[in-house]
Scaffold this motif. Sequence first.
Motif, mmCIF file in Angstrom:
data_model
loop_
_atom_site.group_PDB
_atom_site.id
_atom_site.type_symbol
_atom_site.label_atom_id
_atom_site.label_comp_id
_atom_site.label_asym_id
_atom_site.label_seq_id
_atom_site.Cartn_x
_atom_site.Cartn_y
_atom_site.Cartn_z
ATOM 1 N N GLY A 87 0.811 -1.205 0.000
ATOM 2 C CA GLY A 87 0.000 0.000 0.000
ATOM 3 C C GLY A 87 0.845 1.256 0.000
ATOM 4 N N ALA A 88 2.144 1.104 -0.196
ATOM 5 C CA ALA A 88 3.053 2.245 -0.144
ATOM 6 C C ALA A 88 2.784 3.234 -1.272
ATOM 7 C CB ALA A 88 4.495 1.760 -0.220
ATOM 8 N N VAL A 89 2.939 4.506 -0.964
ATOM 9 C CA VAL A 89 2.830 5.566 -1.960
ATOM 10 C C VAL A 89 4.241 5.925 -2.409
ATOM 11 C CG1 VAL A 89 2.102 7.937 -2.397
ATOM 12 C CG2 VAL A 89 0.738 6.454 -0.894
ATOM 13 N N ILE A 90 4.506 5.817 -3.697
ATOM 14 C CA ILE A 90 5.833 6.115 -4.217
ATOM 15 C C ILE A 90 6.010 7.622 -4.326
ATOM 16 C CG2 ILE A 90 7.471 5.768 -6.104
ATOM 17 C CD1 ILE A 90 6.793 3.252 -4.578
ATOM 18 N N GLY A 91 7.070 8.122 -3.727
ATOM 19 C CA GLY A 91 7.363 9.550 -3.790
ATOM 20 C C GLY A 91 8.401 9.852 -4.853
ATOM 21 N N GLU A 92 9.523 10.413 -4.441
ATOM 22 C CA GLU A 92 10.585 10.751 -5.387
ATOM 23 C C GLU A 92 11.248 9.484 -5.903
ATOM 24 O OE1 GLU A 92 11.329 13.928 -6.414
ATOM 25 O OE2 GLU A 92 9.454 14.337 -5.349
ATOM 26 N N TYR A 93 11.635 9.514 -7.168
ATOM 27 C CA TYR A 93 12.283 8.355 -7.791
ATOM 28 C C TYR A 93 13.270 8.866 -8.822
ATOM 29 C CZ TYR A 93 12.803 4.236 -10.753
ATOM 30 O OH TYR A 93 13.317 3.200 -11.496
ATOM 31 N N GLY A 94 14.551 8.491 -8.687
ATOM 32 C CA GLY A 94 15.522 8.962 -9.658
ATOM 33 C C GLY A 94 16.941 8.744 -9.198
ATOM 34 N N CYS A 95 17.867 9.318 -9.950
ATOM 35 C CA CYS A 95 19.288 9.191 -9.640
ATOM 36 C C CYS A 95 19.616 9.967 -8.365
ATOM 37 C CB CYS A 95 20.109 9.719 -10.810
ATOM 38 S SG CYS A 95 21.889 9.657 -10.534
ATOM 39 N N LEU A 96 20.509 9.412 -7.551
ATOM 40 C CA LEU A 96 20.860 10.052 -6.291
ATOM 41 C C LEU A 96 21.514 11.415 -6.475
ATOM 42 C CD1 LEU A 96 22.087 7.251 -3.885
ATOM 43 C CD2 LEU A 96 20.382 8.984 -3.428
ATOM 44 N N ASN A 97 22.059 11.669 -7.651
ATOM 45 C CA ASN A 97 22.641 12.990 -7.897
ATOM 46 C C ASN A 97 21.580 14.086 -7.811
ATOM 47 O OD1 ASN A 97 25.184 11.977 -8.276
ATOM 48 N ND2 ASN A 97 24.978 11.764 -10.476
ATOM 49 N N SER A 98 20.323 13.706 -8.039
ATOM 50 C CA SER A 98 19.233 14.686 -8.004
ATOM 51 C C SER A 98 18.527 14.708 -6.654
ATOM 52 C CB SER A 98 18.212 14.361 -9.105
ATOM 53 O OG SER A 98 17.623 13.088 -8.872
ATOM 54 N N PHE A 99 19.095 14.019 -5.658
ATOM 55 C CA PHE A 99 18.459 13.940 -4.343
ATOM 56 C C PHE A 99 18.286 15.329 -3.731
ATOM 57 C CE2 PHE A 99 19.067 13.923 0.286
ATOM 58 C CZ PHE A 99 17.961 13.184 0.659
ATOM 59 N N ASP A 100 17.083 15.575 -3.184
ATOM 60 C CA ASP A 100 16.769 16.838 -2.524
ATOM 61 C C ASP A 100 16.100 16.514 -1.190
ATOM 62 O OD1 ASP A 100 15.974 19.306 -1.666
ATOM 63 O OD2 ASP A 100 14.874 19.857 -3.485
ATOM 64 N N ALA A 101 16.791 16.800 -0.095
ATOM 65 C CA ALA A 101 16.281 16.436 1.229
ATOM 66 C C ALA A 101 14.980 17.176 1.558
ATOM 67 C CB ALA A 101 17.337 16.741 2.293
ATOM 68 N N THR A 102 14.711 18.320 0.918
ATOM 69 C CA THR A 102 13.491 19.067 1.222
ATOM 70 C C THR A 102 12.244 18.345 0.730
ATOM 71 O OG1 THR A 102 13.608 20.332 -0.857
ATOM 72 C CG2 THR A 102 14.753 21.234 1.058
ATOM 73 N N LYS A 103 12.419 17.352 -0.140
ATOM 74 C CA LYS A 103 11.275 16.589 -0.649
ATOM 75 C C LYS A 103 10.990 15.337 0.185
ATOM 76 C CE LYS A 103 11.848 18.218 -5.394
ATOM 77 N NZ LYS A 103 12.050 17.832 -6.824
ATOM 78 N N ILE A 104 11.806 15.133 1.211
ATOM 79 C CA ILE A 104 11.587 14.016 2.127
ATOM 80 C C ILE A 104 10.864 14.559 3.349
ATOM 81 C CG2 ILE A 104 12.684 12.114 3.363
ATOM 82 C CD1 ILE A 104 13.163 12.085 0.356
ATOM 83 N N HIS A 105 9.717 13.960 3.697
ATOM 84 C CA HIS A 105 8.877 14.494 4.763
ATOM 85 C C HIS A 105 8.786 13.532 5.946
ATOM 86 C CE1 HIS A 105 7.767 17.697 2.035
ATOM 87 N NE2 HIS A 105 7.444 16.789 1.118
ATOM 88 N N MET A 106 8.155 14.002 6.992
ATOM 89 C CA MET A 106 8.054 13.249 8.236
ATOM 90 C C MET A 106 7.495 11.849 7.997
ATOM 91 S SD MET A 106 6.052 14.311 11.735
ATOM 92 C CE MET A 106 7.059 15.770 11.913
#
Length: 597
Positions: A87-106
Motif C-alpha cells: 500500500g506504499a505511496v511512491i514519492g521521489e524516484y531517480g538518480c541520487l545525484n538529483s536527491f533533494d532532502a526538502t522533498k523528504i517528509h516526516m
Amino acid sequence: MFVRHRGGAPNYQPKPLIAKHHFDPVKAWKRRHGISTKELPIAMKNLELEDQSTVQHPKVHVYFAGTGGTASKLAERLKKFLKANSGAVIGEYGCLNSFDATKIHMNDTFLSIKKLDTGEFPEGVKYSIFGLGDDAYRSTFNGAAEIIDEIYHEKLVAPLLNHKLIESDVSVENPPLKVFRQWKESIISVIDGKGEVVNNGADSLLSVNPYLRHRDLLKTFSEGAITFEPMDDIVGGILKLTIEITENDCQDMGHIRILPRNSTENVQKVMEILNLPTLDAVIDLRRYEGQIPNDDKWMGIVSTQAFLSDYVDLCEPFTTLKWAGGFPEVENISVLQVLSAFSEQLHGPSVSAELRHRILLSMPTLRPRIYSLASSNLEGTSINRIGGNNQAEILVRVLPEGRFSSTCISSLRPGDKISYKLAPNTLVLPLLPSPYLDPVGFKPTHVILIGTGTGLAPILSFLSRRLTQLIASGSNFDENSSITLFAGFRSPTIDKPDVPDDRKLFEPTFRRFSSYGLFSELYYTPSNEAKIRVQDTFETDDVKHMLLLRIIKQKAWIFVCGGAEMVKGVKDKLGEVLGEKALEQVSEEGRLLCEVF
C-alpha cells in the motif's frame, strides 16, 4: 533505490470526452466519496486548498546510482514491486545525484543505492541501502554504500531493517537477484506494518557473514588446467598463461576471475600450528562473530583443510586479533606470520576448540583476481581446441609480492588446475559485431586501439577476433585494413638495462597480425631514455592528421586500456589534437571506450 524516467509516456494527454450528464458529474463524484457538495465562499475555498496542500502522507522514495546500469534496473523492479504488492505511496524516484532532502517528509521511507548529497532529514524518516559491490575489489567493496550509511548515521536517521546496509556481491550473482528479492520482501513487510520477517541469522541471504558469501562465490567457479612458460628471471615482466575452459560462450575482450588458492605446504603448516587433525577437522561457517545457527543445516559445515585452501587468504593480515588476548603483542602482517609467532602458545593445553574456531573465523576471505582475456573465443573454437575444451589466454605482470602472479603461480606446475570464473565486459560490446552475421557482408568499422603493458590483453583478443572474422569472410585485407594500433611496453634501456623485455612477447604477435595486412597504422613505444610515452606520439604532424581523419571524418571508435594515469594522459592528449569540444562529441556518441585497471 532506483528509478527510470520513461520519456514520452508521462506527457501523453488523451483528448477530452464530451458528454451530457443528468447529474453534475463533479457533485456525483463527491457524494460517492463522502465529500460535501455545499458551496463555500471563495476565501474558504482557498483556505481549504491551502490546508490540503500542507497534509503530507508518508511516502517511499527510491533512488539509485551506478555506472553499469544494474542499479537503475533493480530500482525499476523495486518500484513496480512496491506498487503491485504494497500500500506504499511512491514519492521521489531517480538518480541520487538529483536527491533533494526538502522533498523528504516526516515518517517517509528512503531507499537508496549509492551516493548522496548533504541535507537535513525530517523527524521519523527511515532508510535502507542496497549496495552493489564486487568483492574482487576488497579495499573499496561497497565503499560508496558505506559512505551513505555513515551520513545517515551522522544525521540520526533510523534504519528501516535490522541490516541497515545490505551488501550484495556481483561476483557471486550478477545481478544479485536472490539477495535483492529477500531485501525487497522484507521492506514490504515492514512498510505494511507486519514487521521484519526475514531470517536475520547466520543463514540469511542478508547476513554480513563473509564466509557464507564466499561459499556462494565458490559455487560459481569452475576448474581448468593451466599452462605457462618457466618463470625464471621474469619478475617485473609479463607472463602469458593459458587456461583450459569448458564454456563455449566466452566473451571476447571479457574478464576472468582467478582464485589464488593457498599452497598445500602453507595449509599443512597452519593445521600443524593449530594442532588440527588432517582428515576429520571441520568448521561451521555460521558461527562467525558468535552467531548461533538457528537450525541443524549442514550447508555451513566445511572441512578445515578446504577452508584453509579455498576460503581464506593466509598471506593477508587477520581481520581482528581479539582472539589473541593474553598473547604477546605481534605485528599483524599476515595470518602465516602471526600464527608462526604464536606457535608455542597455540600448542599449549589451554588452547580450546572454541579458540581455534575463533582464530579460523578471524582470517580474511580469499579475494579473486581479475584479468582481461587476451584470446578470442572465435579463434579458440577453430584452431586452439584441446581435448574438447577451449583455451583462454591472459597476461599477468609478475610482481615480487604478487598474490597470484608470484605467490600462487610459484606453487603451481603446468597442468595443475586452478579455480576460475568468466565474467562479461559490457563496456566493449559495441566493438564486437555478432559472429553470426553474413561473413560476406562483414564490413569492419575502423577502430583505434591504444594500450600499454597488460592493458594490451583485451586488444590482442580484439585483434584475434577481427582476424578470424576477416578470414571467414574471404575479404581483401588490403581493402579492410581498419585498425590503428598504439602499443607501449617495457624494455631495457641504458638507464635500466635489467628491466624484462616485453618486446619478446608483443612484437612477434603484432608481426603476425601485420602480415595479414590487419593494420592501417601501427606505432610501437617501448621504454626509452627520452621518456616518450605512447600518447606523446600523437604530437607529430602525420599522426595528428591521421587521428583527425580517422576520428572526425571516418567516425572511428577508440578503445584505451591501461592504468589510470595512462588513460588520463591519452584523453588529455586527444583533447589537444582534436579539440576539447570534438572529443566531448566523440564521448557523447559512445565512440570513446576507456578501460582502467
